[in-house]
Design an enzyme around this catalytic site. Structure first.
Site, PDB file in Angstrom:
ATOM      1  N   HIS A 105     -12.855   3.857  24.686  1.00  0.00           N
ATOM      2  CA  HIS A 105     -11.910   3.003  23.959  1.00  0.00           C
ATOM      3  C   HIS A 105     -11.138   2.176  24.970  1.00  0.00           C
ATOM      4  CE1 HIS A 105      -7.535   2.624  22.974  1.00  0.00           C
ATOM      5  NE2 HIS A 105      -8.037   1.945  21.961  1.00  0.00           N
ATOM      6  N   VAL A 108      -6.081  -4.144  24.966  1.00  0.00           N
ATOM      7  CA  VAL A 108      -5.056  -4.919  25.663  1.00  0.00           C
ATOM      8  C   VAL A 108      -4.370  -5.797  24.630  1.00  0.00           C
ATOM      9  CG1 VAL A 108      -5.930  -4.885  28.032  1.00  0.00           C
ATOM     10  CG2 VAL A 108      -6.878  -6.528  26.426  1.00  0.00           C
ATOM     11  N   ARG A 109      -3.063  -5.938  24.727  1.00  0.00           N
ATOM     12  CA  ARG A 109      -2.325  -6.605  23.670  1.00  0.00           C
ATOM     13  C   ARG A 109      -1.045  -7.250  24.194  1.00  0.00           C
ATOM     14  NH1 ARG A 109      -2.259  -1.183  23.451  1.00  0.00           N
ATOM     15  NH2 ARG A 109      -0.231  -0.146  23.640  1.00  0.00           N
ATOM     16  N   HIS A 149     -11.666   7.375  36.624  1.00  0.00           N
ATOM     17  CA  HIS A 149     -10.294   7.387  37.138  1.00  0.00           C
ATOM     18  C   HIS A 149     -10.168   6.633  38.463  1.00  0.00           C
ATOM     19  CE1 HIS A 149      -7.952   9.765  34.256  1.00  0.00           C
ATOM     20  NE2 HIS A 149      -9.101  10.353  33.978  1.00  0.00           N
ATOM     21  N   HIS A 179      -1.606  18.971  16.819  1.00  0.00           N
ATOM     22  CA  HIS A 179      -2.011  20.018  15.887  1.00  0.00           C
ATOM     23  C   HIS A 179      -3.224  20.798  16.399  1.00  0.00           C
ATOM     24  CE1 HIS A 179      -4.531  16.564  14.833  1.00  0.00           C
ATOM     25  NE2 HIS A 179      -5.361  17.389  14.243  1.00  0.00           N
ATOM     26  N   GLY A 263      -2.985  -6.052   7.950  1.00  0.00           N
ATOM     27  CA  GLY A 263      -4.182  -6.472   8.672  1.00  0.00           C
ATOM     28  C   GLY A 263      -5.440  -6.169   7.876  1.00  0.00           C
TER      29      GLY A 263
END
Length: 309
Positions: A105, A108-109, A149, A179, A263
């Site tokens: 996944h 960028v925003r 990494h 959970h 959206g």
């Protein structure tokens, strides 16, 4: 504020990532949907289904705007109440066929909010960048995790020695299923609300993160995509995909923001895997290959020589 520059970059990044994934897949092609949001804005969704390597790959660009933010945005930031906003980003999730190839996944925003009646929009703007990438293996391989990494650390290094450790920890903390008392995967980078460096350095960092996704992921795909597997591995992959669904529907802020802001539901939920299963009270057999995964689902310093995958 040069919003159009950010948008241009995100659209170009979508093109580059889709081209790279298609080349690696060898058979699948992305289908494109252009959509509009009734309250303002829209997006460009691309989905590849049943390819040679990728069972489903979604790469989604969106740019939405309006005069009222959803509760998911203002709950923690009450100063955003009553402001116009624009939010744009690129989000992608890749679900391979082969259980030995991890799910990945990236996102960028950019977000900006202004007071509608402000004389100086730029001075009154509240803006920030966010994003990151994370890896979710089913049969983890230390070589793959270390490469992931190392790429993340190299991406962060030009921006300061403290950036990788800080955003690596943020990733571990964010992608955590409370959970289940376990991490979703083996982490990577996660950052949000980034504005303290000034616009240009923050924009540079967001681009560095976006540009490093393919170099981080494709070498892993290339190493693992021909690994033989059978029904046992496939069933475990489908079971573990359930954790991905649980996180996205219970905890993910992007999913919540997208749904609350009106959206496009199909684009927001393109992150979900095409097939998934749940099994009651499943426990991997002690010493099995499946049990190895559970040793990895805790915050780990993967770049320390004595860390064990």
């Amino acid at each position: 504020m040069p919003i159009e520059r950010v948008k241009h970059y995100l659209l170009e990044l979508q093109d580059q990532i889709c081209a790279g994934l298609e080349a690696e897949d060898g058979r699948g092609r992305f289908k494109e949907d252009l959509w509009e949001r009734e309250a303002g804005g829209g997006g460009r969704t691309r989905v590849l289904e049943q390819g040679g390597v990728f069972e489903q790959a979604g790469v989604n660009f969106s740019h939405v705007f309006g005069n009222r933010l959803p509760p998911s945005a203002t709950a923690a930031r009450p100063e955003l109440e009553g402001r116009d906003f624009q939010a744009m980003g690129l989000s992608l999730v890749i679900h391979p066929h082969n259980p030995y190839v991890p799910t990945s996944h990236a996102n960028v925003r950019f977000f900006i909010a202004n007071k509608p009646d402000a004389e100086d929009d730029e001075a009154s703007s509240i803006w920030w960048f966010g994003g990151g990438f994370d890896l979710t293996p089913y049969y983890p391989n230390r070589e793959d995790i270390v490469h992931w990494h190392e790429t993340a650390r190299a991406t962060c290094q030009p921006f300061g020695d403290d950036v990788y450790p800080r955003y690596k920890k943020w990733c571990d903390d964010y992608f955590y299923l409370k959970h289940r008392n376990e991490c979703r995967g083996v982490g990577g980078l996660f950052f949000d609300d980034l504005n303290e460096w000034g616009f240009e350095p923050c924009f540079d960092f967001m681009q560095a993160v976006g540009n490093s996704y393919l170099p981080a992921y494709l070498p892993i795909v290339q190493r693992r995509k021909e690994t033989r597997y059978g029904e046992r591995e496939r069933n475990f992959q489908l079971y573990r995909r359930g954790r991905y669904v649980e996180f996205n529907l219970v905890y993910d802020r992007g999913t919540l923001f997208g749904l609350q802001s009106g959206g496009r539901t199909e684009s927001i939920l393109m992150s979900l895997p095409p097939l998934v299963s749940w099994r009651y009270n499943y426990q991997p057999e002690t010493g099995s290959a499946e049990a190895e995964l559970y040793k990895c689902l805790k915050p780990t310093d993967w770049l320390t020589a004595n860390s064990q995958a």
